[in-house]
Design an enzyme around this catalytic site. Structure first.
Site, PDB file in Angstrom:
ATOM      1  N   SER A 104      -5.296   9.435   7.326  1.00  0.00           N
ATOM      2  CA  SER A 104      -4.695   8.106   7.185  1.00  0.00           C
ATOM      3  C   SER A 104      -3.693   8.064   6.033  1.00  0.00           C
ATOM      4  CB  SER A 104      -5.787   7.051   6.982  1.00  0.00           C
ATOM      5  OG  SER A 104      -6.709   7.477   5.992  1.00  0.00           O
ATOM      6  N   GLU A 120     -14.295  17.467   4.590  1.00  0.00           N
ATOM      7  CA  GLU A 120     -14.799  16.223   5.159  1.00  0.00           C
ATOM      8  C   GLU A 120     -15.187  16.453   6.617  1.00  0.00           C
ATOM      9  OE1 GLU A 120     -12.713  12.828   2.392  1.00  0.00           O
ATOM     10  OE2 GLU A 120     -11.888  13.155   4.379  1.00  0.00           O
ATOM     11  N   SER A 144      -5.835  -1.270   0.784  1.00  0.00           N
ATOM     12  CA  SER A 144      -6.794  -0.270   1.241  1.00  0.00           C
ATOM     13  C   SER A 144      -6.499   1.096   0.628  1.00  0.00           C
ATOM     14  CB  SER A 144      -6.767  -0.173   2.770  1.00  0.00           C
ATOM     15  OG  SER A 144      -7.205  -1.383   3.358  1.00  0.00           O
ATOM     16  N   ARG A 160     -16.978  10.794  12.822  1.00  0.00           N
ATOM     17  CA  ARG A 160     -17.459   9.531  12.283  1.00  0.00           C
ATOM     18  C   ARG A 160     -18.094   8.628  13.335  1.00  0.00           C
ATOM     19  NH1 ARG A 160     -12.735   7.701   7.971  1.00  0.00           N
ATOM     20  NH2 ARG A 160     -13.398   9.106   6.304  1.00  0.00           N
ATOM     21  N   ARG A 176     -10.015   8.460  14.299  1.00  0.00           N
ATOM     22  CA  ARG A 176      -9.234   9.114  13.241  1.00  0.00           C
ATOM     23  C   ARG A 176     -10.008  10.240  12.578  1.00  0.00           C
ATOM     24  NH1 ARG A 176      -8.938   8.318   7.508  1.00  0.00           N
ATOM     25  NH2 ARG A 176     -10.520   6.695   7.710  1.00  0.00           N
ATOM     26  N   HIS A 201     -13.850   0.181   9.078  1.00  0.00           N
ATOM     27  CA  HIS A 201     -13.166   0.955   8.053  1.00  0.00           C
ATOM     28  C   HIS A 201     -11.695   1.216   8.351  1.00  0.00           C
ATOM     29  CE1 HIS A 201     -12.635   3.794   4.834  1.00  0.00           C
ATOM     30  NE2 HIS A 201     -12.407   4.809   5.650  1.00  0.00           N
ATOM     31  N   GLY A 216       0.823  -1.207   0.000  1.00  0.00           N
ATOM     32  CA  GLY A 216       0.000   0.000   0.000  1.00  0.00           C
ATOM     33  C   GLY A 216       0.851   1.248   0.000  1.00  0.00           C
ATOM     34  N   HIS A 276     -16.985   3.271   9.457  1.00  0.00           N
ATOM     35  CA  HIS A 276     -17.433   4.330   8.573  1.00  0.00           C
ATOM     36  C   HIS A 276     -18.948   4.286   8.532  1.00  0.00           C
ATOM     37  CE1 HIS A 276     -17.819   7.045   5.224  1.00  0.00           C
ATOM     38  NE2 HIS A 276     -16.507   7.258   5.243  1.00  0.00           N
TER      39      HIS A 276
END
Length: 510
Positions: free
Chosen positions: A376, A117, A45, A277, A371, A336, A17, A232
């Site tokens: 991330s 966000e 991811s 979240r 988070r 998530h 990743g 999530h």
């Protein structure tokens, strides 16, 4: 015995990743062997990430605001020193990604477009391809890795054991189509991603079940904050596995949450649909527990512009028979992101000599109990470079040639674990369910079979969740709904988790 490959002087990176690729590229021209289960650029991811990378770049933004938002989302458990260092490196990380070819979206004047966000006080999400940020960033880095002579990529190989001598890494045992291979190396980086594959409803690739955590735990490494699993709130409610993610940016553009009657149930909550979240996920979960279906409605806010603004999301909604232009999108919470992981310092060093970790598999303390969105990919890009710099400054000691009986090395199957962990350690948790899960997971963790490694990670999560007798961030206990002002971050070793699980099982049997 496994086939032996002498990789002395070469760092082994496990995981393909963003964190693993960043670390490997930053170590060039020093030799690196990168091991990945899937073809490079697939089943990570990072590829699935939609939102982008958070960085304080806007004219109305600065580092202190980004830090304040991160600390607020972390619910009192962020390591502030780590957060300051990582967030301060965000602008430079964006510049590095641009240099490596990341095609971030720009306006007509060439300025970076910044998205909004949940729980961010400013527009600071740098994105690519609208809602395809992870895919576009990974495409650029994958190309760079393949073009870098010092990086040897071995695909279709799964790391299964770390070989340790006196609390120091001496090698990695990996499974290949031709049998097990022992790579002798004193420097290993775990960048294997998250644990969403341990749950029935998750947004991570099915193979992301915490293999890196199992590797480190069995090598004796300390884990941290394992109980903090972020769900999530808006995954597409469908039969697919993993579930497709409806990015927070859709809510950032005004989409609202409604039930089957059209009732907007988040309207009066602080922050409404853009609350943190964990708050939104619990609200959605409670609606579902009360028998309602839940939908994300973008018809009025985005409307006919949805396919242009969010092409990837529009595509998989259409694949599920939903037209987001004219219909609300059915959603549900899904596992998530894991705030917990292998305990590391800012250089990525674990408690085992010669073992580093970065990305979601690591726990730096940046995220605390919850988070902040798009921190991330930022952490992966920043800390991948920090790890590379740390490794460059070390001279691995000479150790005897590692040996390991690979006769019992088997593959991993998280399927038996999913119903156990989903029932006990989901959005809402309580003591009886967690205790029963520990009892069910213990024999699987000790079995040495295909479910053993996933069960080890799940058991450690359950024990950490039992230890935390409060509700904080993404960890919500119905039997301990308040916060404990004296609570501290959780650290845990595998042997301690096994002992606690045995004692718990014995007590339940009386």
């Amino acid at each position: 015995m496994a086939e032996f490959r002498d990789a002395a002087g070469t760092c082994i990176v496990i995981g393909g990743g963003l964190a693993g690729l960043t670390a490997a590229l930053a170590m060039a021209p020093e030799p690196v062997i990168l091991l990945t289960k899937a073809p490079l650029g697939f089943e990570a991811s990072s590829v699935l990430a939609q939102g982008g990378v958070a960085a304080s770049l806007g004219p109305d933004d600065d580092f202190s605001l980004h830090l304040a938002d991160t600390l607020e989302a972390g619910d009192g458990f962020c390591d502030e020193a780590a957060a300051r260092t990582i967030l301060a490196a965000a602008p430079a990380a964006i510049e590095t990604l641009i240099r490596l070819g990341a095609p971030f979206d720009r306006d007509g004047k060439g300025n970076l477009l910044l998205g909004l966000e949940a729980a961010h006080s400013r527009r600071r999400i740098v994105h690519a391809g609208g809602d395809s940020s992870g895919r576009e960033i990974m495409r650029a880095l994958t190309r760079r890795v393949r073009e870098t002579p010092s990086i040897t990529v071995i695909e279709g190989i799964a790391a299964r054991r770390l070989v340790v001598d006196d609390n120091a890494i001496t090698g990695v045992i990996a499974n290949t189509s031709c049998g097990p291979v022992l790579f002798a190396s004193n420097r290993v980086v775990i960048a294997t991603g998250g644990i969403g594959g341990l749950f029935q409803y998750g947004t991570n690739p099915a193979g992301s079940f915490g293999q890196g955590l199992a590797l480190a735990a069995k090598a004796g490494a300390v884990m941290a904050d394992l109980e903090f699993v972020q769900f999530h709130p808006t995954a597409l409610d469908s039969e697919s596995f993993p579930l497709k993610l409806i990015s927070e940016t859709v809510r950032g553009e005004g989409a609202i949450l409604i039930d089957e009657t059209g009732r907007r149930f988040m309207a009066e909550a602080p922050g409404a649909e853009l609350a943190p979240r964990d708050v939104v996920a619990r609200a959605v979960w409670r609606e579902m527990a009360a028998g309602h279906r839940v939908f994300l409605d973008a018809r009025d806010s985005v409307g006919a512009d949805f396919p242009r603004r969010f092409p990837a999301i529009a595509g998989f909604c259409q694949g599920a028979g939903v037209d987001p232009v004219t219909q609300p999108i059915p959603i549900r919470p899904a596992a998530h992101y894991h705030m917990g992981g292998i305990a590391v310092d800012l250089a990525g060093r674990s408690s085992v000599e010669g073992l580093w970790a970065c990305g979601e598999a690591a726990c730096t303390g940046l995220h605390g109990a919850n988070r902040l969105a798009s921190n991330s990919l930022l952490e992966a890009a920043v800390c991948g470079r920090f790890v590379a710099e740390s490794i460059a400054g070390t001279s691995p000691p000479r150790r005897r040639k590692p040996s390991f009986d690979a006769a019992q090395i088997v593959g991993s199957d998280p399927a038996p674990i999913r119903p156990i962990l989903t029932a006990a350690a989901g959005v809402l948790r309580e003591s009886d369910g967690l205790s029963q899960a520990a009892q069910a997971l213990l024999p699987l963790a000790r079995s040495g079979g295909a479910a053993s490694d996933p069960a080890i990670v799940a058991l450690m999560i359950v024990i950490a969740a039992l230890r935390r007798r409060e509700s904080r961030g993404a960890h919500a206990r119905t039997d301990f709904p308040g916060q404990d002002r004296k609570a501290q971050r959780t650290t845990l070793r595998l042997e301690d988790a096994l002992i606690e699980a045995r004692e718990l099982s014995s007590a339940m049997a009386l």
